[in-house]
Each structure stands twice: as structure tokens, then as C-alpha cells.
Design a protein around this motif. Structure first.
Motif, PDB file in Angstrom:
ATOM      1  N   TYR A 131      -1.749   7.888 -13.474  1.00 58.18           N
ATOM      2  CA  TYR A 131      -1.353   8.493 -12.205  1.00 58.18           C
ATOM      3  C   TYR A 131       0.091   8.949 -12.313  1.00 58.18           C
ATOM      4  O   TYR A 131       0.918   8.300 -12.964  1.00 58.18           O
ATOM      5  N   ASP A 132       0.398  10.061 -11.629  1.00 59.03           N
ATOM      6  CA  ASP A 132       1.800  10.447 -11.500  1.00 59.03           C
ATOM      7  C   ASP A 132       2.517   9.460 -10.584  1.00 59.03           C
ATOM      8  O   ASP A 132       3.624   9.032 -10.876  1.00 59.03           O
ATOM      9  N   GLU A 133       1.858   9.136  -9.449  1.00 58.19           N
ATOM     10  CA  GLU A 133       2.453   8.224  -8.481  1.00 58.19           C
ATOM     11  C   GLU A 133       1.373   7.329  -7.887  1.00 58.19           C
ATOM     12  O   GLU A 133       0.217   7.731  -7.750  1.00 58.19           O
ATOM     13  N   LEU A 134       1.787   6.109  -7.525  1.00 56.60           N
ATOM     14  CA  LEU A 134       0.964   5.208  -6.743  1.00 56.60           C
ATOM     15  C   LEU A 134       1.778   4.785  -5.523  1.00 56.60           C
ATOM     16  O   LEU A 134       2.987   4.587  -5.614  1.00 56.60           O
ATOM     17  N   ASP A 135       1.109   4.642  -4.388  1.00 52.72           N
ATOM     18  CA  ASP A 135       1.793   4.232  -3.166  1.00 52.72           C
ATOM     19  C   ASP A 135       0.899   3.266  -2.410  1.00 52.72           C
ATOM     20  O   ASP A 135      -0.301   3.512  -2.246  1.00 52.72           O
ATOM     21  N   LEU A 136       1.481   2.146  -1.963  1.00 49.64           N
ATOM     22  CA  LEU A 136       0.748   1.138  -1.204  1.00 49.64           C
ATOM     23  C   LEU A 136       1.174   1.259   0.258  1.00 49.64           C
ATOM     24  O   LEU A 136       2.268   0.840   0.629  1.00 49.64           O
ATOM     25  N   LEU A 137       0.313   1.830   1.095  1.00 49.57           N
ATOM     26  CA  LEU A 137       0.651   2.052   2.493  1.00 49.57           C
ATOM     27  C   LEU A 137       0.444   0.806   3.341  1.00 49.57           C
ATOM     28  O   LEU A 137       1.095   0.636   4.366  1.00 49.57           O
ATOM     29  N   SER A 138      -0.484  -0.054   2.946  1.00 50.62           N
ATOM     30  CA  SER A 138      -0.741  -1.305   3.646  1.00 50.62           C
ATOM     31  C   SER A 138      -1.483  -2.233   2.682  1.00 50.62           C
ATOM     32  O   SER A 138      -1.635  -1.910   1.497  1.00 50.62           O
ATOM     33  N   GLU A 139      -1.955  -3.365   3.180  1.00 51.09           N
ATOM     34  CA  GLU A 139      -2.686  -4.287   2.323  1.00 51.09           C
ATOM     35  C   GLU A 139      -4.012  -3.702   1.864  1.00 51.09           C
ATOM     36  O   GLU A 139      -4.583  -4.166   0.869  1.00 51.09           O
ATOM     37  N   THR A 140      -4.511  -2.705   2.568  1.00 50.41           N
ATOM     38  CA  THR A 140      -5.825  -2.151   2.229  1.00 50.41           C
ATOM     39  C   THR A 140      -5.804  -0.659   1.893  1.00 50.41           C
ATOM     40  O   THR A 140      -6.818  -0.125   1.450  1.00 50.41           O
ATOM     41  N   VAL A 141      -4.689   0.022   2.103  1.00 49.64           N
ATOM     42  CA  VAL A 141      -4.636   1.468   1.889  1.00 49.64           C
ATOM     43  C   VAL A 141      -3.743   1.777   0.701  1.00 49.64           C
ATOM     44  O   VAL A 141      -2.544   1.484   0.710  1.00 49.64           O
ATOM     45  N   ARG A 142      -4.356   2.374  -0.308  1.00 51.37           N
ATOM     46  CA  ARG A 142      -3.646   2.698  -1.552  1.00 51.37           C
ATOM     47  C   ARG A 142      -3.838   4.177  -1.853  1.00 51.37           C
ATOM     48  O   ARG A 142      -4.945   4.697  -1.721  1.00 51.37           O
ATOM     49  N   ASP A 191       0.924  -5.446  -4.994  1.00 52.52           N
ATOM     50  CA  ASP A 191      -0.174  -5.193  -4.068  1.00 52.52           C
ATOM     51  C   ASP A 191      -0.479  -6.488  -3.332  1.00 52.52           C
ATOM     52  O   ASP A 191      -1.135  -7.385  -3.850  1.00 52.52           O
ATOM     53  N   SER A 192       0.018  -6.600  -2.085  1.00 46.41           N
ATOM     54  CA  SER A 192      -0.144  -7.838  -1.333  1.00 46.41           C
ATOM     55  C   SER A 192      -1.593  -8.080  -0.933  1.00 46.41           C
ATOM     56  O   SER A 192      -1.972  -9.214  -0.642  1.00 46.41           O
ATOM     57  N   GLY A 193      -2.408  -7.023  -0.913  1.00 45.70           N
ATOM     58  CA  GLY A 193      -3.808  -7.191  -0.558  1.00 45.70           C
ATOM     59  C   GLY A 193      -4.638  -7.834  -1.646  1.00 45.70           C
ATOM     60  O   GLY A 193      -5.549  -8.615  -1.363  1.00 45.70           O
ATOM     61  N   THR A 194      -4.338  -7.521  -2.901  1.00 42.73           N
ATOM     62  CA  THR A 194      -5.121  -8.051  -4.028  1.00 42.73           C
ATOM     63  C   THR A 194      -4.334  -9.040  -4.879  1.00 42.73           C
ATOM     64  O   THR A 194      -4.923  -9.741  -5.701  1.00 42.73           O
ATOM     65  N   GLY A 195      -3.006  -9.095  -4.686  1.00 41.26           N
ATOM     66  CA  GLY A 195      -2.177  -9.961  -5.512  1.00 41.26           C
ATOM     67  C   GLY A 195      -1.870  -9.377  -6.879  1.00 41.26           C
ATOM     68  O   GLY A 195      -1.219 -10.032  -7.706  1.00 41.26           O
ATOM     69  N   LYS A 196      -2.285  -8.145  -7.110  1.00 40.04           N
ATOM     70  CA  LYS A 196      -2.047  -7.523  -8.413  1.00 40.04           C
ATOM     71  C   LYS A 196      -0.642  -6.917  -8.481  1.00 40.04           C
ATOM     72  O   LYS A 196      -0.045  -6.592  -7.466  1.00 40.04           O
TER      73      LYS A 196
END
Length: 521
Positions: free
Chosen positions: A41-52, A490-495
Motif C-alpha cells: 500500500y502507498d498509505e494505510l489509515d486507521l479511522l477507528s477501531e473498525t474502519v481501515r 490497530d487498537s481493534g485487532t491489536g496488530k
């Protein structure tokens, strides 16, 4: 042999084509810091615990929990995330996706307002409304203005007329529709003012001569020579107080006058204080008032009565803590107790509230620290003194920062350029462009050798040094080496997601029967 070699070289070239992708490699680690997978990926963004969100080769995608593309978002960037709506920007405008992946508005609008189950889109002076319940987008036509209220009501305006088209009132025109922090719309018709609930039903008929919002669901009105204090209700509004005596509402203070003399301090639904001899009432902050009597004494009045009784001729009393209230007299500030007695005489230019039984004071432009009994802890030598928390204050003089303990002693001998307290009591310190970490007692955990330190909710430190990012523990143990461009938790998955420093990614394409087949990494 030369001919064969030339033919062979030509054959190999015709089979393999080398292309360079601009995408970068991201690595995914589990909670034990073990590599799980690699992604492009060029970029990754975590908008919430469930939205990536992921972006690759200018393609923006909504990702699954395992970071696989599930929905193309069609645009070039996320314009705004207003749960549960993802607003996406493209070359022709803004569109909307639900966080579950459903596209509900194409990327062609100038502005989109959101509510939980509604979207209001504008292109020029044309408006559309999307209702999630029906899944339908309806044109509202050309309007002068339109808005969604905090309760999800749609107000539109054409010329000098207002409408609430999604309610039972439909296309009925109003002279005024006004929303507020409350749950009701204040309306005006030819017959007077009223209140409408979110279904569009009147809970107060439009017959009141004057009406304005006060606070929450409370309103201040005047009708047929009576002053009214009205509380909105989903079925029928209630008149909580009415009086033929004059009531005023100005600058956050509501007062009632009996035969022309100030007599009562009012709250939203009735009388807060009824006393003879009131001369003046001054708003201090929400639900706090200074009340002065004709004998010159001043008190501090709160929602539940007197916080400081009017037993002293003070100039002003402010909100307090620990039973002590900052008070002003003849230009100097000290502290009084709940009966208005001076506990710490007025001798300071300014003071702060007590925190952990310590407060700061200002003299001749500098700040010091005192105890609740008035004992001096630290002389006025500081430019700033922040409130004490967990035994320490952050103080500053000449742009040099120190930790000050409750005995007035600086913990760090050498100054820092900045000290930032984390939510769990640790301190991120900076000096000469380098950052380190102190524990809640002010002891050094991580030396100042990093360009940036970010403390996460998992007590992990994302650190940056020489342009490279890594992950370390509170004790300084290296969990992931300083070898990455960026790290996300990633607070949703712990990754843990790491973005590798840029290297061109080679993609090999083979040609079979004149067609190219990509071999994906």
C-alpha cells in the motif's frame, strides 16, 4: 553460438517485462511482535477501531480487519470521517460511503452534512437528502439554505420562509425555525411563537407573544402580560413558572423584580434565590453567580444554594475547590471559605484553584506555590506553574521547564525545552530537538536521543531517530527495530502495522501467446 545467443536473449526479453510499482511494503505484526504478513500500500489509515483505509496506485479502498481491500472508495482521499459516514473526495467533488462499505452518494457534491441515518448534500444551490432507512436519495430542489439539526431534523429555507419537509408539517411554511442545544425547534407563525418536537408536532402551540431559548430544553417567554419559564416535552410543553412581575434574561442571568425591586435569582424552571435586599447579580460561569446585597456583602450562589455565604464585602468570588474559593478585594486576590472568611489574605495578583492541596499564586508577574493553610511552598520565581497531579507540577521559567514536587523541589537538575504529561502520569521530555521519557516519579526511563516519542494505550513507545521509526518498551527494550518509515497500532485487532522505508517494488510480467500475465508478490 552468437546467433543462438541473440535469439535466446530476444526470446527471454519477449517473455518478461519489468515494471516498477510505487506502492510500499507494509508489514503486519501480532501482539507478540511476530511478523504475520506483508502488504503493498502507498498509505494505510486507521479511522477507528473498525474502519481501515488503504491506498495503492491512487486507488482508495475500505479494508477488512485483515487489511484486504473489500470496497473501492473511488476517490483520491478521505475528506472526513463522521461515524458512521466516510466522506470521500474525488476530482468532481465529495461523496459518501457507510463504514460498512455501501456507497450512498456519488462523488460530485460541494458539501455533505451528516446525521446518524441522514445525509444532506449540496451542489451549488441544489440540495439532496439521503435517508438510510429507505435507501433513497431525494432531490430538495433549489434552496437558499438547508441544515440538519443535532436531533436529525431537516430545516430548509426559501426566501424568508422556513420548512421541515421530513416531518409531519411537510411543506408548511414558518416565519422562523430555530434549533438550539435542546431537542425542540422554536417556531414562529403569524399567531405567535411555539415549540415543535422532532416528529413535527407542536408541543407548545404558536400563541406565545415572545419566546427564546434559555438552556437545555428550557425556554423563556412572555404572553398576555405574564412572564413564562417553559420546559419542552415530547408530548406537551410544561409552564414551570409564571409571574406577572418583571423577569429579565441577560448575559446568562435571569432575575425577577417585585414592584420594581430586584428580589429573586431565577433558574431555568423557577426560583433559585428569594431574598430581600439584593442589589446586583453577576454571572461568573454556568450555574454560578455573585450576589451582592445592599449592605455591601457578596456571596457565591450555585445550583444548590450558597457556596460562599454573603458575610463579607468582597469585590468578586470565583469557583473554588477543596472548600476554598479565590476572592478579589481592592485589586488583590486570596482565598475565602464557605462562610466568607479569609483563609489566605488577599495579597496576590492572581491565583489558581487548589489541586492536591496546593495552589499557585502570582506576584510581580511571577508564580509561586502555597498550601491550603497559606504556607509558602515555592517563591514566586516561575513564569508558569501548571496544576499539581500525582505529586508533581510542570513549571517554566525563561523557556526552561522543570518538574516541581510538593515540597517545592525541582526533580530534574537540568532543564528541558518542553515537558508533556501523558494521561497515565508519565512525562515526555524534549531538549535541543531530542525526546526522552520519565516515569511518574520523574526518573529517566528513556534517554533523550529520539526525534519523536509517541506513547500508545498499550504502554508501547513509537520512537523516531535519524528519520527511522521503531517500537520500544517503557524500559527501553527494542520490540521492533528503528527501520521503518511509520508505525500504526490497530487498537481493534491489536496488530502493529509498519511502513517500510521506500524501495521500488519490482513486478514481473510474463507474455504468453502475445498476452501479459502479472505475477503478484
Amino acid at each position: 553460438m552468437k546467433v543462438k545467443s541473440k535469439v535466446l536473449s530476444s526470446f527471454i526479453f519477449s517473455l518478461f517485462f519489468l515494471t516498477f510499482s510505487q506502492a510500499q511494503t507494509w508489514e503486519v505484526y501480532d501482539g507478540e511482535f511476530k511478523l504475520q504478513s506483508r502488504l503493498l500500500y502507498d498509505e494505510l489509515d486507521l479511522l477507528s477501531e473498525t474502519v481501515r483505509i488503504g491506498k495503492k496506485d491512487s486507488v482508495l479502498s475500505l479494508l477488512s480487519a485483515d487489511l484486504k481491500p473489500v470496497v473501492s472508495l473511488l476517490g483520491s482521499e478521505v475528506y472526513q470521517y463522521l461515524e458512521p459516514w466516510i466522506l470521500v473526495k474525488g476530482p468532481n467533488g465529495i461523496g459518501a460511503f457507510h463504514e460498512y462499505g455501501q456507497q450512498v452518494l456519488p462523488l460530485e457534491y460541494d458539501e455533505i452534512q451528516t446525521y446518524f441515518n441522514l445525509l444532506l448534500a449540496r451542489k451549488g444551490n441544489n440540495y439532496w437528502i439521503f435517508e438510510r432507512g429507505s435507501g433513497q436519495t431525494t432531490s430538495l430542489g433549489q434552496l437558499d439554505d438547508a441544515k440538519l439539526t443535532k436531533t436529525g431534523m431537516l430545516i430548509t429555507k426559501i426566501g424568508n420562509e422556513y420548512f421541515i419537509p421530513l416531518s409531519k408539517s411537510g411543506q408548511k411554511a414558518f416565519q422562523l425555525l430555530e434549533d438550539s442545544e435542546g431537542d425542540f425547534l422554536l417556531t414562529k407563525e403569524e399567531t405567535g411563537y411555539g415549540l415543535i418536537n422532532r416528529e413535527g408536532d407542536y408541543v407548545l402551540d404558536p400563541v406565545v407573544d415572545e419566546l427564546k431559548h434559555n438552556k437545555g430544553n428550557f425556554y423563556f417567554g412572555y404572553d398576555e402580560n405574564q412572564f413564562l419559564l417553559i420546559e419542552g416535552n415530547d408530548i406537551k410543553a410544561n409552564v414551570r413558572y409564571n409571574s406577572f412581575h418583571k423577569i429579565t434574561l441577560e448575559d446568562g442571568v435571569m432575575l425577577e423584580y417585585i414592584h420594581g425591586k430586584l428580589r429573586r435569582v431565577m433558574e431555568e424552571d423557577g426560583i433559585l434565590l428569594d431574598a430581600v435586599g439584593i442589589e446586583e447579580v453577576q454571572f461568573i460561569e454556568d450555574d454560578l453567580y455573585n450576589v451582592r446585597f445592599r449592605d455591601g456583602n457578596l456571596g457565591l450562589l450555585g445550583k444548590k444554594g450558597w457556596l460562599v455565604r454573603p458575610n463579607n464585602s468582597l469585590d468578586r468570588i470565583f469557583a473554588g475547590s477543596d472548600g476554598l474559593f479565590p476572592a478579589l478585594k481592592d485589586g488583590n486576590t486570596g482565598f475565602v471559605n464557605s462562610v466568607g472568611e479569609w483563609i489566605i489574605d488577599p495579597q496576590f495578583e492572581a491565583v489558581t484553584l487548589f489541586s492536591e492541596s496546593l495552589a499557585s499564586f502570582r506576584k510581580i508577574g511571577k508564580w509561586g506555590v502555597i498550601r491550603a493553610n497559606g504556607e509558602l511552598v515555592e517563591d514566586a520565581v516561575w513564569d508558569k506553574v501548571k496544576p499539581f497531579s500525582r505529586g508533581f507540577s510542570i513549571v517554566q521559567a525563561n523557556n526552561q521547564y522543570y518538574l516541581l514536587n510538593k515540597d517545592g523541589e525541582t526533580v530534574n537538575r537540568e532543564y528541558f525545552d518542553q515537558i508533556l504529561r501523558t494521561s497515565d502520569g508519565y512525562f515526555i521530555v524534549e531538549k535541543e530537538g531530542k525526546s526522552g521519557l520519565l516515569d511518574p516519579q520523574g526518573n529517566e526511563l528513556i534517554p533523550m536521543e529520539f526525534e519523536n516519542i509517541q506513547r500508545t494505550q498499550r504502554d508501547l513507545l513509537i520512537v523516531r531517530k535519524d528519520g527511522k521509526t521503531g517500537l520500544i518498551s517503557n524500559s527501553g527494550d527494542i520490540l521492533l527495530p528503528l527501520a521503518f518509515e511509520n508505525i500504526l497500532i490497530d487498537s481493534g485487532t491489536g496488530k502493529i502495522l509498519t511502513k517500510n522505508l521506500y524501495e521500488p517494488v519490482v513486478v514481473v510480467e510474463t507474455e504468453t501467446n502475445g498476452k501479459r500475465n502479472k505475477k503478484r508478490d
